[in-house]
Design an enzyme around this catalytic site. Structure first.
Site, PDB file in Angstrom:
ATOM      1  N   GLY A 134       0.825  -1.198   0.000  1.00 40.40           N
ATOM      2  CA  GLY A 134       0.000   0.000   0.000  1.00 40.40           C
ATOM      3  C   GLY A 134       0.856   1.244   0.000  1.00 40.40           C
ATOM      4  O   GLY A 134       2.059   1.195  -0.279  1.00 40.40           O
ATOM      5  N   GLY A 172       3.349   0.799   3.301  1.00 46.43           N
ATOM      6  CA  GLY A 172       4.195  -0.350   3.568  1.00 46.43           C
ATOM      7  C   GLY A 172       3.791  -1.583   2.794  1.00 46.43           C
ATOM      8  O   GLY A 172       2.804  -1.591   2.058  1.00 46.43           O
ATOM      9  N   LYS A 214       3.204  -5.458   8.683  1.00 45.50           N
ATOM     10  CA  LYS A 214       3.305  -4.368   7.718  1.00 45.50           C
ATOM     11  C   LYS A 214       4.659  -3.703   7.884  1.00 45.50           C
ATOM     12  O   LYS A 214       4.927  -3.030   8.878  1.00 45.50           O
ATOM     13  CB  LYS A 214       2.180  -3.357   7.919  1.00 45.50           C
ATOM     14  CG  LYS A 214       2.186  -2.259   6.865  1.00 45.50           C
ATOM     15  CD  LYS A 214       0.832  -1.584   6.766  1.00 45.50           C
ATOM     16  CE  LYS A 214       0.638  -0.964   5.399  1.00 45.50           C
ATOM     17  NZ  LYS A 214      -0.740  -0.560   5.154  1.00 45.50           N
ATOM     18  N   ASP A 222      -8.619   7.005   6.388  1.00 44.52           N
ATOM     19  CA  ASP A 222      -8.417   6.405   5.069  1.00 44.52           C
ATOM     20  C   ASP A 222      -9.346   5.218   4.902  1.00 44.52           C
ATOM     21  O   ASP A 222      -8.986   4.203   4.308  1.00 44.52           O
ATOM     22  CB  ASP A 222      -6.959   5.979   4.893  1.00 44.52           C
ATOM     23  CG  ASP A 222      -6.622   5.658   3.429  1.00 44.52           C
ATOM     24  OD1 ASP A 222      -7.359   6.138   2.540  1.00 44.52           O
ATOM     25  OD2 ASP A 222      -5.652   4.932   3.185  1.00 44.52           O
TER      26      ASP A 222
END
Length: 464
Positions: free
Chosen positions: A17, A20, A36, A125
Site C-alpha cells: 500500500g 508499507g 506491515k 483512510d
C-alpha cells in the site's frame, strides 16, 4: 525461503500500500499475523515515526470483531514494522458489488467506527480497499496509520494520505478533520457497496476531489432504508453528519462501550507514562481499567517503540479474533460496564516446525493423488494391448506407496497416521479407477486422455 523479522517469521507477501508492504507471518507460537513493513521513504521520516510510535498505544486500545487489532510494533529498527491480526478474506474493492447482505456490512462498519472513535482513533483512510470481507463480515484494517503518518515529508515521498472520493471535503481542503471525516468515508464506502459505483464518479484525482467538494454524491440505486442515512453521512458540513454511536443505533449495531472521550480534530498531545494521546484525537482517554496491557498480562506500560515479546499460550492479546466463530470465547474484563472482548483459545501449540510439516504433508498428498490418477489412466489404456505394462505400472505405484507408508510408520512426524492412511487410500483408489476406466472406456479414448494429461502436467510443471 522464509525470512525472520524480529520474533516473526515472514511466510509470503500479501500486498503493498501507500505506507508499507504487508506479509503473512508466524509469531513464536506459530500463529498467523500480518506484518506491515514500512516503505523506506516512510521509515526515513523520523518525525512521522515518532508520531506513529506515540499513537501505537492508542491504536492498540481498539478492540472488536470488525477491526484488525494492532498486536505489536517495532519502529526504532532498520526496517520498522507493525503487527496486526491476520484477516483471511478479500477486500471490499475486490468482491462482487452490489454486496448481497448490505445490512450486515453496514452494521459491521458502524461497529468498527464506534470501536475506533471510542478508543480515540481516527482512521482517515476508510475505503473499500481497507475493508476486508471475511465470511461475509467486514473487518477494517490500517486504522490510524494514515492519520499518524500525515506529514509533509512522507506525503512528498509518494504516499497518498487517503483516496479522493472517500476523503471528506474538509480533508481535501486542508481544514481540521475529526471523527466526522470517518463518517463521510463510511457513507462513501457503503454507497459503493450498495451500487457498485464510486459515489463521486471516476477520473483524475483532482476531478474527483472537485466533485466531492462542490457536487452532490450519486446515490441512485441505494436502498430506501439506507439512502437517507448515507445522505447525512455525505453532508458537506461535518457538524451535520451523524456520530458513530447514532449510526450503530440507526442500523441496529452494537456500539462500543462508553467511557472514553471521542477524538477531536486538530490537536496533538505527546504521550506520557502510562497514557497515550492520538495526534488527531486530542484528549481521548481510555476507559476505566482499559489501558493497553502487554501481551503477557503484566501491568500497563507506555509503548517504547520496540518490539514486545509475542503473546504466550496462556495469555492471548485481548480481542484477538481468528477467522472462525467457533474459536471465540468471552474474556472477563476489569470494567463491569464494558463489552467483553474475545480471544483465541487454540486447540494446541502450533510451532513453525509443525506448520511447515503440515504444509509439506498437504503438498505430498496432492502429488500422491495426481500420481494415482495418472497411473490408473495409463494402466487402463495399456490393459488390452500391453497387459504387462499395465501390471507393471500398478505394481510400481503400489510398492512405492507401501514403502512411503512404511517410512511414515517409523517417522516422528505428527501427521504420520494421515500419511499412512493417504498411501493406503491411494492404492485402493488407483485400483478402483483402473478397473472402472478399463471397463467403461475404449483403449483409444484412454490413450487420448493419457496424452492430454501428460501434456497438461508438463505445462503445469514448467509454469510452476
Amino acid at each position: 525461503m522464509s525470512e525472520q523479522l524480529g520474533p516473526y517469521r515472514l511466510l509470503s507477501r500479501l500486498g503493498s500500500g501507500g505506507f508499507g508492504e504487508v506479509h503473512l507471518a508466524l509469531d513464536q507460537e506459530g500463529r498467523t499475523v500480518a506484518v506491515k513493513i514500512l516503505h523506506p521513504h516512510v521509515a526515513a521520516d523520523g518525525a512521522a515515526l515518532t508520531r506513529l510510535a506515540r499513537e501505537v498505544e492508542t491504536m492498540r486500545r481498539v478492540r472488536g470483531p470488525h477491526v484488525a487489532e494492532v498486536l505489536d510494533a517495532s519502529l526504532d529498527v532498520e526496517r520498522p514494522y507493525l503487527v496486526t491480526r491476520y484477516v483471511q478474506g478479500r477486500p471490499l474493492s475486490a468482491v462482487p458489488v452490489p454486496v448481497a447482505d448490505l445490512r450486515l456490512l453496514a452494521r459491521g462498519l458502524a461497529e468498527a467506527l464506534s470501536a475506533m472513535h471510542e478508543a480515540g482513533v481516527i482512521h482517515r483512510d476508510l475505503k473499500p480497499a481497507n475493508v476486508m470481507m471475511a465470511d461475509g463480515e467486514p473487518v477494517v484494517i490500517d486504522f490510524g496509520i494514515a492519520c499518524a503518518l500525515d506529514s509533509l515529508s512522507v506525503t512528498a515521498s509518494g504516499a497518498v494520505i487517503g483516496t479522493p472520493g472517500y476523503l471528506a471535503p474538509e480533508v481535501l481542503e486542508g481544514r481540521d478533520a475529526g471523527v466526522e471525516a470517518d463518517v463521510f468515508s463510511f457513507g462513501a464506502t457503503l454507497a459503493y457497496a450498495a451500487t457498485g459505483r464510486q459515489p463521486y464518479g471516476k477520473g483524475p484525482a483532482s476531478a474527483v476531489a472537485y466533485r466531492v467538494v462542490h457536487h452532490e454524491p450519486d446515490l441512485e440505486g441505494v436502498p430506501e432504508w439506507l439512502a437517507p442515512l448515507l445522505r447525512e453521512c455525505l453532508a458537506q458540513d461535518p457538524a451535520a453528519r451523524p456520530t458513530a454511536a447514532r449510526l450503530c443505533k440507526e442500523l441496529g449495531a452494537a456500539a462500543a462501550p462508553r467511557g472514553r472521550r471521542s477524538p477531536s480534530a486538530g490537536t496533538s498531545q505527546p504521550s506520557s507514562a502510562g497514557t497515550s494521546q492520538p495526534h488527531s484525537a486530542g484528549t481521548a482517554q481510555p476507559h476505566s481499567a482499559g489501558r493497553s496491557q502487554p501481551f503477557s498480562g503484566s501491568t500497563a506500560q507506555p509503548f517504547s517503540g520496540k518490539a514486545r515479546p509475542p503473546f504466550s499460550g496462556t495469555a492471548q492479546p485481548p480481542g484477538f479474533v481468528p477467522g472462525r466463530p467457533a474459536d471465540l470465547e468471552p474474556v472477563t474484563r476489569a470494567d463491569p460496564h464494558a463489552e467483553p472482548t474475545r480471544e483465541w483459545q487454540p486447540g494446541g501449540r502450533r510451532t513453525p516446525e509443525v506448520e511447515r510439516a503440515r504444509h509439506r504433508e498437504k503438498i505430498r498428498r496432492r502429488w500422491l493423488i495426481g500420481a494415482g490418477l495418472f497411473v490408473s489412466l495409463l494402466a487402463a489404456a495399456a490393459q488390452d494391448g500391453l497387459p504387462q505394462v499395465s501390471l507393471f505400472l500398478l505394481s510400481a505405484f503400489t510398492l512405492g506407496s507401501l514403502a512411503d507408508a512404511g517410512v511414515a510408520l517409523f517417522s516422528r512426524s505428527p501427521f504420520k497416521n494421515r500419511r499412512m492412511a493417504a498411501d493406503l487410500g491411494a492404492i485402493a483408489g488407483t485400483g478402483v479407477l483402473w478397473w472402472g476406466m478399463s471397463t467403461f472406456f475404449s483403449p483409444f479414448t484412454l490413450t487420448l486422455f493419457a496424452v492430454t494429461a501428460l501434456v497438461v502436467g508438463v505445462v503445469f510443471l514448467m509454469s510452476a
